[in-house]
Structures are given as C-alpha cells and as structure tokens.
Design a protein around this motif. Structure first.
Motif, PDB file in Angstrom:
ATOM      1  N   ARG A  10      23.088 -48.858  53.276  1.00 29.58           N
ATOM      2  CA  ARG A  10      22.646 -48.017  54.385  1.00 29.58           C
ATOM      3  C   ARG A  10      23.789 -47.252  55.036  1.00 29.58           C
ATOM      4  N   GLU A  11      25.021 -47.517  54.649  1.00 25.45           N
ATOM      5  CA  GLU A  11      26.147 -46.787  55.241  1.00 25.45           C
ATOM      6  C   GLU A  11      26.177 -45.350  54.731  1.00 25.45           C
ATOM      7  N   HIS A  29      30.570 -44.283  51.194  1.00 25.44           N
ATOM      8  CA  HIS A  29      30.384 -44.714  49.806  1.00 25.44           C
ATOM      9  C   HIS A  29      31.278 -43.927  48.851  1.00 25.44           C
ATOM     10  N   ILE A  30      31.296 -42.622  49.030  1.00 25.97           N
ATOM     11  CA  ILE A  30      32.070 -41.778  48.113  1.00 25.97           C
ATOM     12  C   ILE A  30      33.549 -42.135  48.199  1.00 25.97           C
ATOM     13  N   THR A  31      34.059 -42.317  49.403  1.00 27.90           N
ATOM     14  CA  THR A  31      35.472 -42.652  49.575  1.00 27.90           C
ATOM     15  C   THR A  31      35.820 -43.955  48.881  1.00 27.90           C
ATOM     16  N   PHE A  32      35.016 -44.985  49.108  1.00 35.15           N
ATOM     17  CA  PHE A  32      35.354 -46.296  48.555  1.00 35.15           C
ATOM     18  C   PHE A  32      35.196 -46.313  47.036  1.00 35.15           C
ATOM     19  N   GLN A  45      20.947 -50.859  43.683  1.00 42.74           N
ATOM     20  CA  GLN A  45      20.341 -51.175  44.970  1.00 42.74           C
ATOM     21  C   GLN A  45      19.857 -49.911  45.674  1.00 42.74           C
ATOM     22  N   ILE A  46      20.677 -48.876  45.643  1.00 39.69           N
ATOM     23  CA  ILE A  46      20.270 -47.605  46.248  1.00 39.69           C
ATOM     24  C   ILE A  46      19.134 -46.978  45.458  1.00 39.69           C
ATOM     25  N   GLN A 105      21.079 -38.166  47.775  1.00 40.64           N
ATOM     26  CA  GLN A 105      22.380 -37.515  47.727  1.00 40.64           C
ATOM     27  C   GLN A 105      23.497 -38.537  47.550  1.00 40.64           C
ATOM     28  N   LYS A 106      23.352 -39.674  48.218  1.00 40.13           N
ATOM     29  CA  LYS A 106      24.334 -40.748  48.079  1.00 40.13           C
ATOM     30  C   LYS A 106      24.362 -41.252  46.635  1.00 40.13           C
ATOM     31  N   LEU A 107      23.189 -41.482  46.074  1.00 40.57           N
ATOM     32  CA  LEU A 107      23.082 -41.935  44.687  1.00 40.57           C
ATOM     33  C   LEU A 107      23.688 -40.911  43.736  1.00 40.57           C
TER      34      LEU A 107
END
Length: 761
Positions: A247-248, A253-256, A284-285, A350-352
């Motif tokens: 959920r962050e 996410h991209i940075t890590f 999970q996402i 978008q995160k995925l």
C-alpha cells in the motif's frame, strides 16, 4: 584550595578542555592515524575506497594548495597529534571504567557524540571522533554496542568525500574485528537505500543528491560485503524486512526495488533470494488489483469505462437532474466509493507496471552483459542458463501456486524467449506437474492453464514444441476418458475430474490459436512426425452426426497432426467436456472446427442445453474432499447443472504501458481464421490498442474495451435467455468480443491506462 582529581578523572577533565582544530585535512589525519597491526591489514584495502569512487571536490584544502611556514606547520601537526592522543585516551578510559562498574564516563562519551543542543557536532568534530575511535577498535566489544549505535547515527552520507572515506574505513575495521556488529552496520546501510530515509537539513551538510547518497550507501555496503564473506547471509533478511508494504507509494517501491536490484551487481550470490522476494511482492500487488476489480464487477453498481473526458460537464448536469432525494444520496455514496476504488486500482496498476519494468530491465541488462561469453551446442552461455533455472524455480514455487496472478508470469515468458531450450524445460516442467497424481489437483489444473496459454501466446515456439504439447495433452485426456467412461452411470463432473476437463480445455484453446500449425503442410509450419489423414480415419466434419460442415469440399486436402485424433472420442465420451469447459472456449472451438471441416460439435452443444444431472447423495465426496454441496449448483427440483470449469489463461494480452514493449515480437495476438463472414472486424483482438499507435486510435480502442466489459458483465444474467437464441446469434455473441478468447478472471482491458470511468446505477 585546588581540587584534586584521581588519575582517570584528571585525564577526562584534561580531554574535555582540549580544543581541537577544525581545519584538519585528509592528508594530515592520514599521517596521524594509528591503528593496531591486526587492523592495518584490513584498512589497507584502499582499492575499494579509492578517491575515484568519490569524484566530488574536496571541501578542505589540500596541503599542496595551502602555503604554511615550515615552523607553523610543525606546530600544527604536533598540536593535532597531541589532541588525537588525548581524545583516544579519553575514549579508552571511559570504556575501561564502564567494564569496571563505573558507567558515568561512558554515558558522557555517548552524550558528546549525540549532542544536538545548542548545536550538533560539526563535520570536523565528528571526523576527530571517528579518528580517535579507530584507535580503540579492539576495545569495542558487545558491551560498547550503545557507543557503536551512536557512531552509526552520524550523518555521514551528506559529508564531503574525505569524511565518507574515513567513515567507511572505520566501519570496515569495526566489522572485521567484531562480527556481531555486521548486522547493525548493514541495517544502517539498508535503511539509507529507501526513500523513507531523509537526511536532516542542517548548516553542516552538503547538498548531495539522493542518487549520490544511494551511490555512497552502495559503495560502503559493497566494501563491507567484501570484507565479510558471510555478509550476504545476514544482509538478505534486512533487505526483505525493509521492502515497502504493497500500500505504500509508487516512488517508495520504485526506489527500493531499483536499489535492491543494484545490489545484485556486487552480491550475485543473493540473486535467487532477492528475485524471489521481489517477485513475491509483485504478485501481492498483482492479486490485489484482481481482487478489487472483482469486487467492482460483483457489486450492484455497474462500472463503465470511457475515454470521453470532454463530457464530464454533461455528467455533472445529469447528476443534478437525478430524481429522488434519497436515491440521489445513495447514488452519490456508491459512486464515490467506486471512484475511490477505481483510483486505487489505477495507482496500484502503475506501481505494478513500474516494478515490472525494473525487473524486465535488469533481466535485459544481465543477458546483454553475458552475450560475449562462450556458448556450447547452440545454447545460451552458462550464466544465462543459471538465471533461467532460478526463475523457473521461483515460478514453480510461487507464481504457479498463486491464483489470479495476471502479469507477474510474463517475466518468465520474456526470459524463455531467449532460447528454445528454455521453452522445452518450461513445457516439460508443466507437463510433469499435470501428469503427477501426487500433486494437488489445483496445481495440476493451473499447470494445464499455463501450458495452454503459453503455447497459444508464445510466438517463439516452433512446430515441434506445439506438436509435442498436443500429443501429451491429447494422450492424457484420452487415457483418462477411457478409464472413467466405463458405464451409463458416468456423468459430467467438473469437481471430481478437474484435471481431465482442464486438459481438454487446454487442447481446445490451443487448437483455436494454433490450428494453422497443426495442419500438415499448412502455412503455419510443417510437422515431421505423427501424420494422420483425418479423412481416412473417419474424423472429418460430420463424423459425429453425419452433417458436413460449410467447407466440406476442401476437407480432403487437410491432414491434421495425430495428437488431435484423441479429441473426437474424448468429446463424445460420457464425461462430456463440452458441457464443463468454458462456454466461450467451447463456442469458439465449435465455430472454428466447423469452418475448417475438422469436427462438427453443434449437435452436442444443443443437447447440452437441456442436460441436467440427478441430485447427488449428500454423502458424495466432492473434489475438495469435504462431502458438501453448494446450493448454487442446484435448481428447485433437486437437479443440478455441472459445475463449469473456472477458466484462467494466465498469458492473456499484456497491456501495461511501461513494461509492455518487452512483449514486442514475442507475443502472439489473436488472429481470426478468416473463414467466418459474420465476424465483425472491429471486435478482433488485433484492434486492441497497441503500444506506439496514434493517440486517437488508442482512445477508440479503449472505448471498445469499455463496451466489451459492459457486455461481458451481462453474460451471466442473460445466460438462460441466450440459450433460447438460434445458433447464428450465439456465434455472433461469442465472436462479438475477443474476451471470448481472453477469459482470465480479470480481463486485461481494465488495465489500459488513461481511462476515465463512469458509474451508472
């Protein structure tokens, strides 16, 4: 009267009164550095911390740039040396007194290191502490853990290059002499690889970019791992623990993920573990998106996606004109809830997409870095093969076991395209999973779905591989049908024989996509073995009811791959797979096989419309072993319709925008057979938006996607009415949308970015 002090107190007082110079240069400190022989060898690995790794301009002047009289220089050096000796003596004394039961000097020492009022330590003061602490490495045992924690809190990452080098050397000495400090040091470094870490903005820090800070953290981490051979073992749990929650934010996410993949460049031993944890978080996402989409699709609110953003004003006017105050309030409430859900889905998509792009890019870079390595027997270089085996292991343990994974599996799809050898291994692993009766049925069904979808969509497969899969699936289905269909009491049962129906459905699905390849001597390729003339075998159109197909005049020129010979006895068996398999796949197969004069199955479909089963005894044990029945499968008369096989084709069209280009040239789109005159061209899959098309074409295609979803959402509700329609209308219905051949639990069309949505009650 003068106050007398004990020797230790006198030393502490004297040290506290010493004023150390603030203009220490790197060269002066290096000349005064005194380390024990046991640590000098560790610190001598200067190639790792060479100045070329820190190209920033030094903030302190070098001796060459400073003109100091010879006598003054000597005085300054002596003063610095004396000050360093006194500070070292102070630290040593505080540590010894703590071990003797007097912790006060030790606590005062920590207080001086962590002071923030009236101002924190200047970089020059912190550098003096680091230099003095380096002389006491052998004394810093576990009892000094709080002192080491204080040293780890130093804001070193935003200081000048000389400071960073000395701090790095200090950390190297500490972990080399005391292995129990490896984890705290690694933990500090891992935290600096996340976007959550924010350097405090004070007057004593330099303006160092985030990327430069990440570079420094990686440099120090690489140095520590080089010193400690067992360092990777303790590093991985720290990396996994810092992984952002699903959920962050996207940037978090991209940075890590970018930083954790960068670690693989200097810690390749962690590759399998890091890829495993990254892929697990991707899943999970991925699954979360599918779940939320299903909640929307199953809700009372109908969600229609549209791209006509120009009509937002019209929508507002319509809302103002809605009738009924109470109804208007409920509508607004439901609409707002659905809007929040849709926005959340878009953000997670978008995160995925961003994370998948990073992993795809890593795989591409790694393969390109190995291109020049020697290969044997036409196979890729050994490192590329090793990475494939790691990905295959992750797939079998994680991805295959996860239902509703929609995009994660395309990482393996992409990597398999590098070699036919990888395709053989992948298909072999899936085939072994299907045939292994010791495996859970759900895993065997999933393997059949992956095999059918992979064969249908992987453009890089050759005819040998496709024929091999058809032979295996056909042989297994025929053997199962012969074993089970032993009497008139046998009835279709999707819960009792799920692997059989999944295998037959896989065959039907593969035929719809790959029939050209399965024609001997056809345009799709030439199979060199297992040739069978279906005319002479009595398996041409009409063999099931005597009615020829529309193209029977050309049937004598087609010879089909022998593996397809099992379809007629399987389809006509009492297990009746055409009743249990997905109706969309069955209808598409019936239309296509009729047009190709391969098989005529419409009489069976007509019979299946009126086929019901007698109610089972409550003691009947279902496929899940629970002995219970779902009331949803039973009608009012106690009869039940067979449970339709839940469909899942994991390689349905991949429409994520950023990572989508990795599928170019390796993904097989749906191609109409070209022999159905009633087929509407605008509904073919090739009309879907393609990456790189004109913006107007994308919007037009996305609008069609919305219409398709609206049509599909009504399928279940209108199923009984559709059964009463004639065959021609039924064919038009299934062919009105490519969703008929793209039937994962959550179709791909909702993931096209740029959509705006409308909510209609």
């Amino acid at each position: 009267m003068p106050v007398s002090h004990s020797p230790s107190e006198a030393t502490a007082v004297a040290a506290s009164k010493v004023t150390f110079t603030s203009d220490l240069t790197a060269s002066t400190l290096a000349s005064d550095s005194i380390t024990s022989p046991g640590h000098r060898k560790r610190s001598s690995r200067s190639d790792i911390i060479d100045s070329t790794n820190f190209p920033m301009k030094r903030s302190a002047p070098t001796p060459a740039a400073t003109v100091i009289p010879t006598e003054q220089a000597a005085v300054d050096l002596e003063r610095q040396r004396q000050g360093q000796i006194m500070m070292t003596s102070y630290i040593s004394s505080a540590i010894r007194e703590k071990k003797q039961g007097n912790p006060i000097p030790f606590k005062q020492l920590i207080t001086q290191l962590t002071v923030t009022e009236p101002a924190p330590l200047t970089p020059a003061k912190m550098l003096q502490w680091i230099q003095a602490m380096s002389q006491c490495i052998s004394l810093l045992d576990k009892s000094c853990s709080t002192l080491i924690d204080a040293m780890l809190q130093i804001n070193w990452i935003v200081q000048d290059d000389a400071f960073v080098r000395y701090y790095m050397s200090f950390l190297g000495n500490v972990v080399s002499a005391h292995g129990f400090y490896v984890v705290p040091v690694q933990s500090m470094l891992v935290k600096k690889l996340t976007s959550r870490y924010k350097s405090p903005l004070t007057e004593n820090v330099l303006l160092i970019s985030r990327e430069r800070q990440f570079d420094r953290a990686h440099q120090v981490l690489m140095y520590v791992l080089d010193l400690i051979p067992t360092g990777p073992t303790s590093l991985f749990p720290l990396l996994a623990g810092e992984f952002p929650h699903k959920r962050e934010s996207i940037s978090t996410h991209i940075t890590f993920v970018k930083n954790i993949l960068r670690i693989l460049d200097y810690a390749p031993v962690l590759r399998a573990q890091i890829l495993s944890v990254v892929i697990d978080r991707i899943i999970q996402i991925d699954v979360e998106i599918q779940v939320e989409l299903e909640e929307i699709e199953n809700s009372d609110t109908e969600v229609v996606y549209d791209v006509d953003v120009a009509n937002e004003d019209d929508k507002d006017e319509d809302d103002d004109d809605s009738d009924g105050e109470d109804g208007e309030d409920d509508s607004d409430s439901d609409s707002e809830a659905a809007e929040v859900t849709v926005l959340n889905i878009k953000e997670m998509t978008q995160k995925l997409d961003g994370i998948l792009f990073l992993v795809f890019s890593y795989l591409e870079r790694y393969v390109n870095s190995c291109r020049d390595l020697p290969a044997s027997n036409g196979h890729p270089p050994l490192p590329i093969q090793e990475l494939f085996l790691e990905l295959l292991s992750i797939f079998m343990k994680t991805i295959l076991q996860t239902f509703k994974s929609r995009h994660t599996q395309f990482l393996l799809f992409y990597y398999i395209s590098l070699s036919h050898q990888f395709s053989d291994y992948f298909l072999g692993a899936l085939g072994q999973q299907i045939l292994d009766k010791a495996q859970p049925e759900v895993a065997r069904v999933a393997a059949a779905a992956y095999m059918s979808s992979f064969v249908a969509r992987a453009k890089y497969l050759d005819v040998r591989q496709i024929g091999m899969v058809v032979d295996m699936l056909g042989g297994f289905a025929l053997e199962t049908a012969q074993q089970v269909d032993t009497g008139s009491l046998v009835v279709p049962d999707g819960e009792r024989y799920p692997v059989f129906y999944a295998t037959v459905q896989a065959l039907l699905y593969i035929f719809c996509f790959r029939w050209k390849v399965l024609v001997i001597g056809g345009g799709g390729g030439k199979l060199q073995s297992n040739k069978v003339d279906f005319d002479s075998a009595g398996m041409i159109v009409g063999s099931m009811d005597g009615n020829p197909g529309s193209n029977s005049g050309v049937s004598t020129i087609r010879q089909w791959h022998a593996g397809l010979a099992s379809l007629q006895p399987v389809v006509s068996s009492r297990l009746n797979p055409l009743k249990i398999c997905s109706s969309n796949v069955v209808k598409q197969f019936a239309r296509l096989s009729n047009n190709l004069d391969f098989m005529y199955v419409y009489p069976i479909l007509e019979q299946n419309k009126t086929l019901f089963m007698h109610g089972r005894s409550p003691s009947y044990t279902m496929g899940n072993g629970m002995g219970t029945r779902s009331d949803d499968h039973y009608n009012n008369n106690g009869a039940t319709l067979p449970h339709e096989l839940e469909t899942f084709f994991p390689f349905d069209p991949f429409r994520l925008r950023q990572s989508g280009p990795f599928m170019r040239g390796i993904y097989q789109e749906w191609e109409d057979d070209g022999e159905d005159d009633d087929e509407d061209d605008e509904d073919e899959e090739e009309d879907y938006d393609e990456y790189g098309e004109e913006e107007g074409e994308e919007d037009q295609d996305e609008g069609r996607e919305g219409r398709r979803q609206q049509s599909t959402s009504k399928d279940d509700h209108d199923e009984d009415e559709d059964d009463d329609e004639d065959d021609g209308e039924g064919e038009l219905e299934v062919n009105s949308s490519i969703i008929g051949m793209s039937i994962s639990p959550s179709p791909a069309h909702f993931l096209v970015q740029g959509l705006t949505k409308r909510i209609v009650q």
